[in-house]
Design a protein around this motif. Structure first.
Motif, mmCIF file in Angstrom:
data_model
loop_
_atom_site.group_PDB
_atom_site.id
_atom_site.type_symbol
_atom_site.label_atom_id
_atom_site.label_comp_id
_atom_site.label_asym_id
_atom_site.label_seq_id
_atom_site.Cartn_x
_atom_site.Cartn_y
_atom_site.Cartn_z
ATOM 1 N N GLY A 189 -8.811 1.155 -0.049
ATOM 2 C CA GLY A 189 -8.639 0.885 1.375
ATOM 3 C C GLY A 189 -7.186 0.699 1.769
ATOM 4 O O GLY A 189 -6.278 0.610 0.932
ATOM 5 N N MET A 190 -6.965 0.620 3.097
ATOM 6 C CA MET A 190 -5.610 0.565 3.625
ATOM 7 C C MET A 190 -4.883 -0.725 3.264
ATOM 8 O O MET A 190 -3.654 -0.778 3.293
ATOM 9 N N GLY A 191 -5.610 -1.749 2.911
ATOM 10 C CA GLY A 191 -4.974 -2.999 2.502
ATOM 11 C C GLY A 191 -4.184 -2.886 1.210
ATOM 12 O O GLY A 191 -3.451 -3.793 0.844
ATOM 13 N N LEU A 192 -4.366 -1.752 0.529
ATOM 14 C CA LEU A 192 -3.640 -1.520 -0.715
ATOM 15 C C LEU A 192 -2.683 -0.339 -0.598
ATOM 16 O O LEU A 192 -2.178 0.156 -1.611
ATOM 17 N N ALA A 193 -2.430 0.116 0.619
ATOM 18 C CA ALA A 193 -1.607 1.314 0.826
ATOM 19 C C ALA A 193 -0.169 0.937 1.134
ATOM 20 O O ALA A 193 0.106 0.163 2.049
ATOM 21 N N THR A 194 0.741 1.518 0.376
ATOM 22 C CA THR A 194 2.155 1.196 0.546
ATOM 23 C C THR A 194 2.982 2.464 0.670
ATOM 24 O O THR A 194 2.525 3.553 0.307
ATOM 25 N N GLY A 195 4.200 2.312 1.174
ATOM 26 C CA GLY A 195 5.058 3.480 1.325
ATOM 27 C C GLY A 195 6.527 3.094 1.349
ATOM 28 O O GLY A 195 6.905 2.019 1.814
ATOM 29 N N ALA A 196 7.350 4.003 0.851
ATOM 30 C CA ALA A 196 8.800 3.818 0.869
ATOM 31 C C ALA A 196 9.439 4.989 1.600
ATOM 32 O O ALA A 196 9.103 6.150 1.343
ATOM 33 N N ASN A 197 10.334 4.683 2.521
ATOM 34 C CA ASN A 197 11.087 5.693 3.269
ATOM 35 C C ASN A 197 12.499 5.718 2.699
ATOM 36 O O ASN A 197 13.282 4.808 2.933
ATOM 37 N N ILE A 198 12.803 6.779 1.954
ATOM 38 C CA ILE A 198 13.996 6.778 1.110
ATOM 39 C C ILE A 198 15.076 7.724 1.632
ATOM 40 O O ILE A 198 14.802 8.873 1.988
ATOM 41 N N ASN A 199 16.298 7.216 1.674
ATOM 42 C CA ASN A 199 17.480 8.051 1.816
ATOM 43 C C ASN A 199 18.096 8.167 0.422
ATOM 44 O O ASN A 199 18.806 7.269 -0.023
#
Length: 357
Positions: free
Chosen positions: A257-267
């Motif tokens: 589920g979305m409660g375990l969804a993560t993301g990194a926006n990398i330069n």
């Protein structure tokens, strides 16, 4: 001493609640490891700020943020503010302004009980989706002609530059080579006869420089099917902005589920700060109740630590997440538990420091 300045944008809904737990983890690491220190500066930007000031963040926000080592974002979006404003005027503005063209979304099953898929294990669902994050379908290009008239026409233009397409695909090849995994491209060349044909062409061209990387290429509809029926097909995945947004939500669905969804926006060039965020949204229906799941926000802390080169702490945070899920006693209601956001975060810190001690 390794010192890191982190800009906090807790944002909307449950954002402040989960960011607080992520900061709690970072402060615990600082306390346990005297070679690391963090400073935090919080900014009040988001939908509440918009309702008071008519804008999602200060006009000079990017100038304010540019000298930080990282940005830690909670959530964006709340009733009363149109989604296209809350998204484009903060999150996308930061992503594009700081050229955070790599979006890293791990799709990893942390415990077998979390997946709704039958007979799938942690080995079957373990992939990294690399999403183009600066152009494509989210470029904002287009027009609205003859508005509110019978002949009304809306144009939404996807922008796929040679630079933007090649650099994200090359980043994915490098990641696949480094980790000794396969690389899958997801596109839709049979229907999108310019943008996705170009994408497929660049994927093939760049691939000639990486003969050691085994590759696959799927249409997005087939890939979506395989995410559910045969997720073990995927190891490293590269795809466009829109398709990446969609398939990673499928990834969240098959991993708990979305409660375990993560993301990194990398330069990757580190010319600008990178931004780390849980991607579950602001969940206004449970905001303020103290029951939001902070695990995705804590997982994004692991991504941040990894980006800082603190790989041992990054791994320790992720292993502690797995331990909490395995224990099954300190979980929030979305995972079948009864503890509060704060209680889960506090227990997490205890386990993290105990394990590292």
């Amino acid at each position: 001493m390794n010192h890191y300045n982190i800009a906090l944008i807790p944002g909307d809904g449950i954002g402040p609640e989960v960011v607080e737990e992520g900061v709690k983890v970072l402060k615990a690491i600082e306390e346990a490891d005297k070679t690391i220190s963090f400073t935090f500066k919080e900014f009040p930007w988001g939908c509440e700020y918009y309702l008071k000031n008519g804008k999602m963040m200060d006009d000079d926000a990017l100038d304010i943020l540019k000298d930080y080592d990282a940005i830690y974002l909670g959530a964006v979006g709340y009733p009363g503010v149109p989604d296209h404003i809350s998204l484009r005027d903060l999150l996308i503005k930061i992503r594009k302004g700081f050229d955070q063209y790599v979006n890293l979304r791990p799709v990893e099953l942390l415990h077998p009980d979390l997946t709704p898929l039958k007979n799938k294990t942690e080995k079957d669902i373990d992939m990294l989706v690399i999403r183009e994050n600066s152009e494509g379908e989210y470029s904002g290009a287009g027009d609205w002609l003859f508005k509110d008239k019978p002949e009304e026409v809306v144009l939404q233009t996807g922008v796929f530059s040679r630079k933007g397409t090649e650099r994200i695909i090359r980043y994915a090849y490098e990641e696949a080579r480094k980790s000794n995994r396969t690389l899958t491209s997801i596109s839709k060349g049979n229907a999108l006869n310019y943008s996705m044909v170009f994408w497929d062409q660049v994927f093939e061209e760049v691939g000639k420089e990486y003969p050691d990387v085994k590759t696959y290429s799927y249409l997005v509809d087939a890939a979506s099917l395989y995410f559910v029926s045969q997720p073990e097909r995927f190891e490293v995945v590269v795809t466009s902005n829109l398709f990446g947004d969609i398939v990673t939500d499928i990834g969240a669905a098959i991993t708990g589920g979305m409660g375990l969804a993560t993301g990194a926006n990398i330069n990757p060039e580190r010319k600008y700060p990178s931004m780390f965020e849980p991607v579950h949204g602001s969940a206004p229906d449970i905001a303020g109740k103290g029951i939001a799941n902070p695990i995705a926000a804590i997982w994004s802390v692991s991504q941040m630590l990894d980006f800082f080169g603190l790989e041992e702490w990054a791994e320790a945070v992720l292993n502690t997440i797995k331990q909490i899920l395995k224990e099954n006693t300190y979980l929030t209601p979305d995972l079948g538990g009864s503890v509060s956001t704060d209680e889960l975060g506090s227990h997490f810190v205890e386990l993290l420091i105990k394990n590292r001690g």
